[in-house]
Design a protein around this motif. Structure first.
Motif, PDB file in Angstrom:
ATOM      1  N   UNK A 240     -33.019  13.485 -76.224  1.00 35.66           N
ATOM      2  CA  UNK A 240     -33.355  14.744 -76.889  1.00 35.66           C
ATOM      3  C   UNK A 240     -34.654  14.613 -77.674  1.00 35.66           C
ATOM      4  N   UNK A 241     -34.811  13.483 -78.355  1.00 36.64           N
ATOM      5  CA  UNK A 241     -36.059  13.239 -79.082  1.00 36.64           C
ATOM      6  C   UNK A 241     -37.249  13.156 -78.130  1.00 36.64           C
ATOM      7  N   UNK A 242     -37.034  12.506 -76.986  1.00 43.03           N
ATOM      8  CA  UNK A 242     -38.111  12.403 -75.996  1.00 43.03           C
ATOM      9  C   UNK A 242     -38.522  13.786 -75.487  1.00 43.03           C
ATOM     10  N   UNK A 243     -37.527  14.622 -75.204  1.00 44.83           N
ATOM     11  CA  UNK A 243     -37.838  15.968 -74.727  1.00 44.83           C
ATOM     12  C   UNK A 243     -38.679  16.735 -75.748  1.00 44.83           C
ATOM     13  N   UNK A 244     -38.280  16.637 -77.034  1.00 41.45           N
ATOM     14  CA  UNK A 244     -39.025  17.322 -78.087  1.00 41.45           C
ATOM     15  C   UNK A 244     -40.429  16.747 -78.221  1.00 41.45           C
ATOM     16  N   UNK A 260     -51.057  24.139 -81.006  1.00 45.70           N
ATOM     17  CA  UNK A 260     -51.515  22.779 -81.336  1.00 45.70           C
ATOM     18  C   UNK A 260     -50.988  22.354 -82.691  1.00 45.70           C
ATOM     19  N   UNK A 261     -50.974  23.290 -83.642  1.00 43.78           N
ATOM     20  CA  UNK A 261     -50.466  22.977 -84.976  1.00 43.78           C
ATOM     21  C   UNK A 261     -48.973  22.630 -84.912  1.00 43.78           C
ATOM     22  N   UNK A 262     -48.216  23.395 -84.123  1.00 44.17           N
ATOM     23  CA  UNK A 262     -46.783  23.113 -83.971  1.00 44.17           C
ATOM     24  C   UNK A 262     -46.563  21.767 -83.288  1.00 44.17           C
ATOM     25  N   UNK A 263     -47.415  21.454 -82.293  1.00 40.96           N
ATOM     26  CA  UNK A 263     -47.304  20.160 -81.617  1.00 40.96           C
ATOM     27  C   UNK A 263     -47.558  19.005 -82.559  1.00 40.96           C
ATOM     28  N   UNK A 264     -48.577  19.125 -83.397  1.00 39.26           N
ATOM     29  CA  UNK A 264     -48.885  18.071 -84.366  1.00 39.26           C
ATOM     30  C   UNK A 264     -47.735  17.884 -85.349  1.00 39.26           C
ATOM     31  N   UNK A 265     -47.126  19.003 -85.758  1.00 36.53           N
ATOM     32  CA  UNK A 265     -45.983  18.923 -86.669  1.00 36.53           C
ATOM     33  C   UNK A 265     -44.818  18.175 -86.015  1.00 36.53           C
ATOM     34  N   UNK A 266     -44.569  18.469 -84.727  1.00 34.77           N
ATOM     35  CA  UNK A 266     -43.492  17.800 -84.019  1.00 34.77           C
ATOM     36  C   UNK A 266     -43.717  16.306 -83.897  1.00 34.77           C
ATOM     37  N   UNK A 267     -44.950  15.895 -83.593  1.00 33.91           N
ATOM     38  CA  UNK A 267     -45.263  14.461 -83.488  1.00 33.91           C
ATOM     39  C   UNK A 267     -45.143  13.792 -84.851  1.00 33.91           C
ATOM     40  N   UNK A 268     -45.644  14.467 -85.870  1.00 34.54           N
ATOM     41  CA  UNK A 268     -45.549  13.896 -87.217  1.00 34.54           C
ATOM     42  C   UNK A 268     -44.092  13.709 -87.626  1.00 34.54           C
ATOM     43  N   UNK A 269     -43.237  14.646 -87.240  1.00 37.68           N
ATOM     44  CA  UNK A 269     -41.814  14.554 -87.594  1.00 37.68           C
ATOM     45  C   UNK A 269     -41.174  13.301 -87.005  1.00 37.68           C
ATOM     46  N   UNK A 270     -41.407  13.050 -85.723  1.00 35.39           N
ATOM     47  CA  UNK A 270     -40.768  11.881 -85.105  1.00 35.39           C
ATOM     48  C   UNK A 270     -41.348  10.592 -85.661  1.00 35.39           C
ATOM     49  N   UNK A 271     -42.655  10.580 -85.967  1.00 32.76           N
ATOM     50  CA  UNK A 271     -43.261   9.380 -86.539  1.00 32.76           C
ATOM     51  C   UNK A 271     -42.719   9.104 -87.948  1.00 32.76           C
ATOM     52  N   UNK A 272     -42.564  10.158 -88.733  1.00 32.18           N
ATOM     53  CA  UNK A 272     -42.036   9.973 -90.091  1.00 32.18           C
ATOM     54  C   UNK A 272     -40.570   9.548 -90.063  1.00 32.18           C
ATOM     55  N   UNK A 273     -39.800  10.114 -89.133  1.00 33.13           N
ATOM     56  CA  UNK A 273     -38.405   9.667 -89.005  1.00 33.13           C
ATOM     57  C   UNK A 273     -38.352   8.209 -88.574  1.00 33.13           C
ATOM     58  N   UNK A 274     -39.302   7.803 -87.732  1.00 33.15           N
ATOM     59  CA  UNK A 274     -39.390   6.396 -87.353  1.00 33.15           C
ATOM     60  C   UNK A 274     -39.697   5.516 -88.545  1.00 33.15           C
ATOM     61  N   UNK A 275     -40.620   5.966 -89.396  1.00 35.83           N
ATOM     62  CA  UNK A 275     -40.909   5.232 -90.633  1.00 35.83           C
ATOM     63  C   UNK A 275     -39.659   5.057 -91.481  1.00 35.83           C
TER      64      UNK A 275
END
Length: 361
Positions: A240-244, A260-275
């Motif tokens: 599910x995370x991969x799909x998002x 593009x702004x929404x895409x950047x937010x989505x990438x930032x979310x997964x990176x921050x959750x990884x942190x």
């Protein structure tokens, strides 16, 4: 514990036998492949001669799918006062033993949380479990004497005992071991048919992610077959995370600024959750993770270089908390990354420079 029987002389069984022998325990070795038991005996892990009578503890180091059958046979023959297994899955084998109608007061399921990418007795070491968690899954039926024998084994192996419910253990190892192994394998599989020019660019990051993918597939089929449900549930979450993440990356390609702004937010979310998840990984000796500073030293690929660096660090009283080595592509050189306490980094940097080492900023 004065005597033990290790049934299964692969990496884990032989490593436990080596540790017990070093503590003065008389260890007997058995394996469905007699040649493997003889190899373990030749390494000093004990004798492949059968015991004359019941031993104090029988340690079953068989794959999860075979644990119940091996234990049932050993119990039926009365080879020991107490029995345990070291399989990486705990709930399934116990339920199989219960279904066989065995008296399980003399049995306890255990799992040493340690291993290597290599398998077999030749990969074994007596210090494999040192400082590592060793899970014990007693029930209300477990005899106190058997629990004490298991704790004595853990102590002899210099591991750290952790008591858990069997099914909770299986969910936990699915999260921290089984699922990561499959993810590592899937990443490594991308390299199988990749262009050579791309593969030559591999650095420390891809090596870290794919290291455990080098393990024996046959062994992992046994492990995953014994714990498929929890692993599948976790992989569904990863999927599910991969799909998002894929959707977010596609959005970053859009000419629409909002997308593009929404895409950047989505990438930032997964990176921050990884942190947030990464900082929960236990640090040195199982303590809370700590932040270290890295001192990077350029070295030639020659014998004795690491020993000299460690000796020079020791002369100024600096403890190296961790070390990583990155080899330069196509060159006889490398970069040694020394992790130290932040306050020690300037001292170590100055000391190594004074002794002629090239420090990379």
């Amino acid at each position: 514990m004065r005597t033990a029987l290790v049934i299964g002389t692969g990496l884990i069984g032989t490593s436990a036998a080596l540790a017990l022998v070093q503590r003065g325990v008389v260890v007997h070795l058995a394996d469905h492949d007699p040649e493997q038991a003889r190899t373990a005996a030749a390494l000093g892990a004990g004798t492949d001669e059968p015991p004359a009578g019941p031993v104090d503890l029988a340690i079953v180091a068989a794959p999860p799918a075979h644990v119940a059958a091996v234990l049932a046979d050993a119990m039926g023959r009365g080879v020991a006062r107490g029995y345990l297994d070291v399989a990486s899955v705990k709930g399934g084998p116990r339920r199989e033993l219960e279904a066989l109608g065995l008296d399980l007061t003399s049995y306890i399921g255990t799992h040493p949380m340690s291993g290597r990418e290599k398998s077999g007795p030749l990969a074994a070491t007596g210090d494999l479990f040192e400082g590592r968690p060793w899970v014990l899954t007693p029930t209300r039926d477990t005899d106190t004497e058997v629990l004490n024998l298991a704790l004595e084994l853990v102590s002899h192996c210099r591991a750290v005992p952790v008591v858990m419910d069997a099914d909770a253990h299986d969910r936990a190892v699915a999260l921290v071991s089984h699922m990561p192994h499959l993810v590592s394998s899937m990443v490594a599989a991308r390299l199988e048919n990749a262009e050579e020019a791309a593969v030559r660019l591999c650095g420390g990051g891809i090596r870290d992610v794919t290291r455990i993918a080098a393990s024996d597939p046959r062994m992992w089929i046994d492990i995953l077959s014994a714990n498929p449900g929890p692993v599948a549930d976790l992989l569904a979450d990863v999927s599910a995370d991969l799909d998002e993440t894929v959707r977010a990356l596609r959005a970053l390609q859009s000419s629409d600024e909002d997308k593009r702004r929404a895409g950047a937010t989505g990438i930032e979310d997964v990176l921050r959750r990884g942190n947030a998840g990464q900082v929960r990984v236990p640090g040195k000796h199982g303590s809370a993770p700590r932040v270290y500073e890295t001192v990077a030293v350029l070295i030639d690929d020659q014998p004795g270089q690491l020993a000299r660096i460690f000796a020079d660090a020791g002369r100024v009283g600096i403890n190296i908390e961790d070390v990583r080595i990155e080899h330069a592509t196509g060159q006889q050189a490398g970069l040694v990354q020394l992790m130290v306490e932040p306050k020690s980094a300037p001292v170590l940097t100055a000391a190594l420079r004074e002794r002629g080492w090239a420090i990379r900023q």
